[in-house]
Every structure is written in structure tokens, then in C-alpha cells.
Motif scaffolding. Structure first.
Motif, mmCIF file in Angstrom:
data_model
loop_
_atom_site.group_PDB
_atom_site.id
_atom_site.type_symbol
_atom_site.label_atom_id
_atom_site.label_comp_id
_atom_site.label_asym_id
_atom_site.label_seq_id
_atom_site.Cartn_x
_atom_site.Cartn_y
_atom_site.Cartn_z
ATOM 1 N N ALA A 10 0.796 -1.217 0.000
ATOM 2 C CA ALA A 10 0.000 0.000 0.000
ATOM 3 C C ALA A 10 0.833 1.274 0.000
ATOM 4 C CB ALA A 10 -0.946 0.010 1.202
ATOM 5 N N ALA A 11 1.926 1.290 0.732
ATOM 6 C CA ALA A 11 2.708 2.522 0.859
ATOM 7 C C ALA A 11 4.196 2.210 0.786
ATOM 8 C CB ALA A 11 2.375 3.218 2.170
ATOM 9 N N GLY A 12 4.926 3.094 0.157
ATOM 10 C CA GLY A 12 6.366 2.942 0.069
ATOM 11 C C GLY A 12 7.031 3.253 1.394
ATOM 12 N N GLY A 13 8.313 2.938 1.473
ATOM 13 C CA GLY A 13 9.084 3.231 2.671
ATOM 14 C C GLY A 13 8.706 2.402 3.874
ATOM 15 N N GLN A 18 14.846 0.537 11.274
ATOM 16 C CA GLN A 18 14.153 0.192 12.519
ATOM 17 C C GLN A 18 13.283 -1.048 12.335
ATOM 18 O OE1 GLN A 18 12.233 3.966 13.395
ATOM 19 N NE2 GLN A 18 13.622 4.267 15.124
ATOM 20 N N VAL A 19 12.562 -1.102 11.232
ATOM 21 C CA VAL A 19 11.741 -2.280 10.948
ATOM 22 C C VAL A 19 12.649 -3.489 10.754
ATOM 23 C CG1 VAL A 19 10.182 -3.339 9.255
ATOM 24 C CG2 VAL A 19 9.814 -0.970 9.981
ATOM 25 N N ALA A 31 4.552 -4.896 -3.453
ATOM 26 C CA ALA A 31 4.264 -4.251 -4.726
ATOM 27 C C ALA A 31 4.137 -2.742 -4.609
ATOM 28 C CB ALA A 31 2.992 -4.831 -5.331
ATOM 29 N N ALA A 32 4.197 -2.199 -3.399
ATOM 30 C CA ALA A 32 4.195 -0.741 -3.260
ATOM 31 C C ALA A 32 5.483 -0.201 -3.867
ATOM 32 C CB ALA A 32 4.096 -0.350 -1.787
ATOM 33 N N ASN A 33 5.429 1.005 -4.384
ATOM 34 C CA ASN A 33 6.642 1.611 -4.937
ATOM 35 C C ASN A 33 7.612 1.943 -3.810
ATOM 36 O OD1 ASN A 33 5.629 1.487 -7.530
ATOM 37 N ND2 ASN A 33 4.777 3.539 -7.458
ATOM 38 N N ASN A 34 8.883 1.638 -4.044
ATOM 39 C CA ASN A 34 9.948 1.972 -3.099
ATOM 40 C C ASN A 34 9.671 1.425 -1.698
ATOM 41 O OD1 ASN A 34 11.351 3.498 -5.111
ATOM 42 N ND2 ASN A 34 9.802 5.074 -4.816
ATOM 43 N N VAL A 35 9.490 0.121 -1.613
ATOM 44 C CA VAL A 35 9.232 -0.551 -0.336
ATOM 45 C C VAL A 35 10.351 -0.283 0.663
ATOM 46 C CG1 VAL A 35 9.036 -2.815 0.765
ATOM 47 C CG2 VAL A 35 7.779 -2.347 -1.343
ATOM 48 N N THR A 37 13.493 1.928 2.237
ATOM 49 C CA THR A 37 13.806 3.349 2.349
ATOM 50 C C THR A 37 15.150 3.720 1.752
ATOM 51 O OG1 THR A 37 14.703 3.008 4.576
ATOM 52 C CG2 THR A 37 12.382 3.696 4.401
ATOM 53 N N SER A 38 16.039 2.740 1.567
ATOM 54 C CA SER A 38 17.355 3.046 1.015
ATOM 55 C C SER A 38 18.010 1.785 0.472
ATOM 56 C CB SER A 38 18.257 3.664 2.089
ATOM 57 O OG SER A 38 18.570 2.699 3.066
ATOM 58 N N ALA A 39 19.054 2.004 -0.313
ATOM 59 C CA ALA A 39 19.816 0.885 -0.866
ATOM 60 C C ALA A 39 20.489 0.085 0.246
ATOM 61 C CB ALA A 39 20.856 1.395 -1.857
ATOM 62 N N SER A 40 20.827 0.742 1.336
ATOM 63 C CA SER A 40 21.493 0.029 2.435
ATOM 64 C C SER A 40 20.557 -0.998 3.078
ATOM 65 C CB SER A 40 22.006 1.011 3.491
ATOM 66 O OG SER A 40 20.942 1.715 4.096
ATOM 67 N N VAL A 41 19.264 -0.758 3.019
ATOM 68 C CA VAL A 41 18.308 -1.738 3.553
ATOM 69 C C VAL A 41 18.300 -2.988 2.677
ATOM 70 C CG1 VAL A 41 15.880 -2.178 4.131
ATOM 71 C CG2 VAL A 41 16.897 0.038 4.676
#
Length: 125
Positions: A10-13, A18-19, A31-35, A37-41
């Protein structure tokens, strides 16, 4: 949550550091865009052995369907959507073989495919 698969749709990021610290899922397929938050994740998921299918691979069917609609031809739609499984397998396999995260691998595969088809695209003066 104590789940095997996490599917943020439903929502990116949705997945940040923390998660990630509390993530119990072995698979992240959203399937949300940009699941992430960063490439490091993406790198951290790979290091933890979490199987991650990048959002732009997982939700490719939507773009494929839009392209078919724009071109007014859905005769290959089912076959094109079914090839998402082949792409996903290729991404996961190459990531496992190279030790890279799946986002980096998926971007590499996409760039390779675009380069291979560059001569087929129209040129405008």
C-alpha cells in the motif's frame, strides 16, 4: 509480526532500518513503490538471508498491462506477465551467485535488457 512473508503493497518506505531490526519474515515481496527506504536496507536484507523481490519486479505486471493498453494490443499480455516469474528467478539466482542484493541485481538486469534492445528503439532527430 511473526510472519514468514511480508508483502508491503500500500505505501512505500515500509522497510527501514528500525523495521529491519525487528523483522522476522524470511521473505519480503511488496508491490508498493519503493518498499525499502534506502539501498542500504537492500544490502542488509541480503546479509541477513532475507529473500527480497524488488517492488519494480514484483509489480511489473501493472506496467506491462498499461503498455498493452497504450498499444491497443493485449494478445501477448498473459505471456508477458508470466515471464515475471522468469525474471524473478533470474534476479534471485544471480543475487545468490554473486552475493549482491536483489535490487542491485535487478537494476543490472534491467540495464542489460535496455542496452540489448537499444537498436530497436526509434531515433528522433
Amino acid at each position: 509480526a511473526d510472519v514468514d512473508v511480508l508483502c508491503p503493497c500500500a505505501a512505500g518506505g515500509a522497510i527501514d532500518t528500525q523495521v529491519l531490526d525487528h523483522l522476522k519474515a524470511r521473505y519480503v515481496i511488496g508491490a508498493a513503490n519503493n518498499v525499502l527506504t534506502s539501498a542500504s536496507v537492500a544490502v542488509a536484507l541480503a546479509e541477513r538471508g532475507v529473500v527480497h523481490v524488488p517492488d519494480f519486479v514484483a509489480n511489473a505486471g501493472g506496467l506491462i498491462a498499461c503498455a498493452a493498453e497504450v498499444h491497443g494490443d493485449d494478445s501477448k499480455l498473459s505471456a508477458d506477465v508470466e515471464r515475471i516469474a522468469e525474471t524473478t528467478t533470474a534476479v534471485l539466482r544471480r543475487a545468490a551467485e554473486t552475493g549482491k542484493d536483489t535490487v542491485s541485481v535487478a537494476v543490472e538486469i534491467g540495464r542489460d535488457r535496455l542496452a540489448a534492445r537499444r537498436s530497436e528503439r526509434p531515433r528522433f532527430a
